[in-house]
Design a protein around this motif. Structure first.
Motif, PDB file in Angstrom:
ATOM      1  N   ARG A   1       0.825  -1.245   0.014  1.00 39.37           N
ATOM      2  CA  ARG A   1       0.088  -0.077   0.184  1.00 39.37           C
ATOM      3  C   ARG A   1       0.728   1.192   0.005  1.00 39.37           C
ATOM      4  O   ARG A   1       1.662   1.645   0.872  1.00 39.37           O
ATOM      5  CB  ARG A   1      -1.119  -0.047   1.258  1.00 39.37           C
ATOM      6  N   VAL A   2       1.086   1.899  -1.166  1.00 41.61           N
ATOM      7  CA  VAL A   2       1.826   3.062  -1.264  1.00 41.61           C
ATOM      8  C   VAL A   2       0.905   4.349  -1.190  1.00 41.61           C
ATOM      9  O   VAL A   2      -0.182   4.379  -1.988  1.00 41.61           O
ATOM     10  CB  VAL A   2       2.417   2.997  -2.685  1.00 41.61           C
ATOM     11  N   GLU A   3       1.407   5.263  -0.694  1.00 39.80           N
ATOM     12  CA  GLU A   3       0.733   6.535  -0.573  1.00 39.80           C
ATOM     13  C   GLU A   3       1.705   7.579  -1.125  1.00 39.80           C
ATOM     14  O   GLU A   3       2.740   7.665  -0.809  1.00 39.80           O
ATOM     15  CB  GLU A   3       0.483   7.107   1.039  1.00 39.80           C
ATOM     16  N   ARG A   4       1.170   8.305  -2.243  1.00 39.95           N
ATOM     17  CA  ARG A   4       1.914   9.349  -2.835  1.00 39.95           C
ATOM     18  C   ARG A   4       1.361  10.498  -2.526  1.00 39.95           C
ATOM     19  O   ARG A   4       0.083  10.910  -2.764  1.00 39.95           O
ATOM     20  CB  ARG A   4       1.810   8.701  -4.439  1.00 39.95           C
ATOM     21  N   GLN A   5       2.179  11.463  -1.879  1.00 44.50           N
ATOM     22  CA  GLN A   5       1.390  12.730  -1.289  1.00 44.50           C
ATOM     23  C   GLN A   5       2.196  13.784  -2.136  1.00 44.50           C
ATOM     24  O   GLN A   5       3.512  13.881  -2.202  1.00 44.50           O
ATOM     25  CB  GLN A   5       1.775  12.566   0.191  1.00 44.50           C
ATOM     26  N   THR A   6       1.192  14.883  -2.046  1.00 45.90           N
ATOM     27  CA  THR A   6       1.860  16.049  -2.513  1.00 45.90           C
ATOM     28  C   THR A   6       1.323  17.286  -1.766  1.00 45.90           C
ATOM     29  O   THR A   6       0.456  17.193  -1.092  1.00 45.90           O
ATOM     30  CB  THR A   6       1.431  16.261  -4.142  1.00 45.90           C
ATOM     31  N   LEU A   7       2.244  18.540  -1.703  1.00 42.68           N
ATOM     32  CA  LEU A   7       1.936  19.933  -1.168  1.00 42.68           C
ATOM     33  C   LEU A   7       1.883  20.789  -2.252  1.00 42.68           C
ATOM     34  O   LEU A   7       3.035  21.005  -2.950  1.00 42.68           O
ATOM     35  CB  LEU A   7       2.945  19.927  -0.219  1.00 42.68           C
ATOM     36  N   VAL A   8       1.055  21.526  -2.139  1.00 39.36           N
ATOM     37  CA  VAL A   8       0.776  22.750  -3.108  1.00 39.36           C
ATOM     38  C   VAL A   8       0.413  24.124  -2.171  1.00 39.36           C
ATOM     39  O   VAL A   8      -0.474  23.827  -1.382  1.00 39.36           O
ATOM     40  CB  VAL A   8       0.315  22.877  -4.394  1.00 39.36           C
ATOM     41  N   ARG A   9       1.011  25.224  -2.510  1.00 41.87           N
ATOM     42  CA  ARG A   9       0.413  26.524  -1.664  1.00 41.87           C
ATOM     43  C   ARG A   9      -0.836  26.880  -2.606  1.00 41.87           C
ATOM     44  O   ARG A   9      -0.876  26.850  -3.861  1.00 41.87           O
ATOM     45  CB  ARG A   9       1.588  27.512  -1.877  1.00 41.87           C
ATOM     46  N   LEU A  10      -1.900  27.459  -1.832  1.00 44.63           N
ATOM     47  CA  LEU A  10      -2.934  28.102  -2.454  1.00 44.63           C
ATOM     48  C   LEU A  10      -2.654  29.421  -2.398  1.00 44.63           C
ATOM     49  O   LEU A  10      -2.707  30.249  -1.309  1.00 44.63           O
ATOM     50  CB  LEU A  10      -4.080  27.922  -1.662  1.00 44.63           C
ATOM     51  N   PRO A  11      -2.214  30.177  -3.333  1.00 50.59           N
ATOM     52  CA  PRO A  11      -1.346  31.627  -3.246  1.00 50.59           C
ATOM     53  C   PRO A  11      -2.566  32.436  -2.873  1.00 50.59           C
ATOM     54  O   PRO A  11      -2.011  33.461  -1.935  1.00 50.59           O
ATOM     55  CB  PRO A  11      -1.245  31.835  -4.697  1.00 50.59           C
ATOM     56  N   ARG A  12      -3.836  32.638  -3.132  1.00 52.05           N
ATOM     57  CA  ARG A  12      -4.742  33.781  -2.782  1.00 52.05           C
ATOM     58  C   ARG A  12      -4.965  33.691  -0.937  1.00 52.05           C
ATOM     59  O   ARG A  12      -4.909  34.703  -0.464  1.00 52.05           O
ATOM     60  CB  ARG A  12      -6.018  33.536  -3.506  1.00 52.05           C
ATOM     61  N   THR A  13      -5.381  32.431  -0.760  1.00 51.49           N
ATOM     62  CA  THR A  13      -5.917  32.274   0.607  1.00 51.49           C
ATOM     63  C   THR A  13      -4.806  32.001   1.715  1.00 51.49           C
ATOM     64  O   THR A  13      -4.850  31.966   2.728  1.00 51.49           O
ATOM     65  CB  THR A  13      -6.864  31.243   0.847  1.00 51.49           C
ATOM     66  N   GLY A  14      -3.646  31.503   1.074  1.00 54.41           N
ATOM     67  CA  GLY A  14      -2.464  31.063   1.932  1.00 54.41           C
ATOM     68  C   GLY A  14      -2.269  30.029   2.374  1.00 54.41           C
ATOM     69  O   GLY A  14      -1.580  29.304   3.238  1.00 54.41           O
ATOM     70  N   GLY A  15      -3.499  29.033   2.110  1.00 54.54           N
ATOM     71  CA  GLY A  15      -3.420  27.691   2.581  1.00 54.54           C
ATOM     72  C   GLY A  15      -2.473  26.904   1.989  1.00 54.54           C
ATOM     73  O   GLY A  15      -1.755  27.176   1.066  1.00 54.54           O
ATOM     74  N   VAL A  16      -2.486  25.423   2.277  1.00 55.99           N
ATOM     75  CA  VAL A  16      -1.899  24.504   1.670  1.00 55.99           C
ATOM     76  C   VAL A  16      -2.822  23.376   1.112  1.00 55.99           C
ATOM     77  O   VAL A  16      -3.648  22.928   2.102  1.00 55.99           O
ATOM     78  CB  VAL A  16      -0.667  23.833   2.573  1.00 55.99           C
ATOM     79  N   LEU A  17      -2.487  22.902   0.072  1.00 55.22           N
ATOM     80  CA  LEU A  17      -3.266  21.569  -0.234  1.00 55.22           C
ATOM     81  C   LEU A  17      -2.340  20.243  -0.245  1.00 55.22           C
ATOM     82  O   LEU A  17      -1.581  20.318  -0.801  1.00 55.22           O
ATOM     83  CB  LEU A  17      -3.833  21.834  -1.720  1.00 55.22           C
ATOM     84  N   PHE A  18      -2.958  19.538   0.390  1.00 54.95           N
ATOM     85  CA  PHE A  18      -2.089  18.152   0.567  1.00 54.95           C
ATOM     86  C   PHE A  18      -3.003  17.132  -0.044  1.00 54.95           C
ATOM     87  O   PHE A  18      -4.088  16.897   0.260  1.00 54.95           O
ATOM     88  CB  PHE A  18      -1.945  17.930   2.159  1.00 54.95           C
ATOM     89  N   THR A  19      -2.322  16.330  -1.142  1.00 54.47           N
ATOM     90  CA  THR A  19      -2.951  15.340  -1.597  1.00 54.47           C
ATOM     91  C   THR A  19      -2.469  14.101  -1.239  1.00 54.47           C
ATOM     92  O   THR A  19      -1.313  13.915  -0.920  1.00 54.47           O
ATOM     93  CB  THR A  19      -2.847  15.394  -3.121  1.00 54.47           C
ATOM     94  N   ILE A  20      -3.345  12.987  -1.177  1.00 60.46           N
ATOM     95  CA  ILE A  20      -2.999  11.658  -0.774  1.00 60.46           C
ATOM     96  C   ILE A  20      -3.492  10.533  -2.004  1.00 60.46           C
ATOM     97  O   ILE A  20      -4.521  10.623  -1.865  1.00 60.46           O
ATOM     98  CB  ILE A  20      -3.371  11.295   0.559  1.00 60.46           C
TER      99      ILE A  20
END
Ligand code: HEM
Length: 268
Positions: free
Chosen positions: A198-217
């Motif tokens: 079971r492999v989890e491939r995760q990514t992180l990107v900035r949401l420039p307008r609101t300053g949040g971070v989107l974490f994908t799994i």
């Protein structure tokens, strides 16, 4: 293609392991109808797979825009929460992190393939609380991970992977107990088909307008038999199994599978 990621070949212990990737490689795709799979869970097990905190809708909407732009596709107007509308477009689970009172907290998540946690349990948690069960996280990783969240540059996509072994081919695994209760029933002759990497491939990107971070799994599953069929890859897995550190083995409960895996390695 199910073995496109082989993180066991790279590290024997917990690691941050974040690397920049090409923005065009952000979302891997590869599932025909993720919405159908996710909608069933959303209808039947809402609390396990969806949660949102107050005031998270602006960042959710930005996450949806970013996913739509990456896919070149627009979600149908649905009245659904924007992060869930985004999650229906991709196989990945989507976790929105926002800074609240000085802490990076999980403010919304669509979780269809959680590895032994649920949306209702983790909503609102900060990075330290999310990683409470991870051995050594507070001492070794927390400050570095917080810095990564602070400094993440818009446009940069960071990727990491992890792996575990499980006697299940289910993506939706909110809890481990029912799965682990079946280990004793596995016959050695079936092990290569029942045990799944079971492999989890995760990514992180900035949401420039609101300053949040989107974490994908994104969870990828493949039966050990896929590896057994490839001697070179299977030898690499055997080395990873033997070299995994005691803390990694304990966290993943690899001990539960030692006898079955030993049988497969002996036959290789
Ligand atoms: C820079 C980002 C992050 C790093 C380096 C990181 C690191 C880790 C590590 C080392 C583990 C142990 C399993 C593994 O090797 O992956 C883990 C587990 C976990 N992480 Fe993260 N993580 C990050 C971000 C996040 C975020 C944003 C969330 C929010 C959903 C999250 C939620 C979790 C959860 C729920 C677990 C499982 C804990 C358990 O066993 O109950 N992580 N993480």
């Amino acid at each position: 293609m199910s073995l496109r990621h082989r993180p066991w070949e790279e590290a024997a212990d917990f690691q941050i392991g974040l690397k920049p990737i090409a923005p065009s490689a952000w979302l891997e795709g590869g599932e025909t109808d993720p919405a159908a799979r996710k909608d069933r869970l959303f209808a039947d097990h809402l609390g396990l797979v969806w949660a949102e905190a107050e005031a998270s809708r602006p960042a959710q909407a930005e996450a949806l825009e970013m996913v739509e732009a990456a896919l070149g596709q627009v979600a149908a107007a649905s009245g659904l929460p924007p992060l869930y509308a985004a999650a229906r477009l991709v196989p990945d689970d989507l976790c929105l992190m926002e800074k609240r009172d000085g802490q990076w907290r999980l403010t919304a998540l669509s979780l269809s393939a959680g590895s032994f946690f649920t949306a209702e349990e983790v909503i609102g948690r900060n990075l330290a609380e999310l990683h409470g069960p991870v051995t050594g996280f507070a001492d070794l990783f927390l400050v570095r991970v917080q810095r990564i969240f602070e400094g993440l540059r818009p446009g940069l996509v960071l990727e990491r992977r992890n792996w575990t072994l499980l006697n299940s081919d289910a993506l939706h695994t909110p809890s481990s107990s029912a799965i682990r209760a079946q280990i004793d029933e596995i016959k050695p002759s079936q092990a290569a088909h029942v045990l799944h990497l079971r492999v989890e491939r995760q990514t992180l990107v900035r949401l420039p307008r609101t300053g949040g971070v989107l974490f994908t799994i994104r969870v990828w599953l493949s039966p050990l038999s896929d590896l057994v069929a490839d001697p070179e890859r299977f030898a690499a897995f055997a080395a990873a199994w033997r070299n995994a550190t005691p803390q990694l083995r304990a966290y993943k409960r690899l001990d539960l599978y030692d006898d079955l895996v030993a049988g497969l390695l002996a036959g290789a």
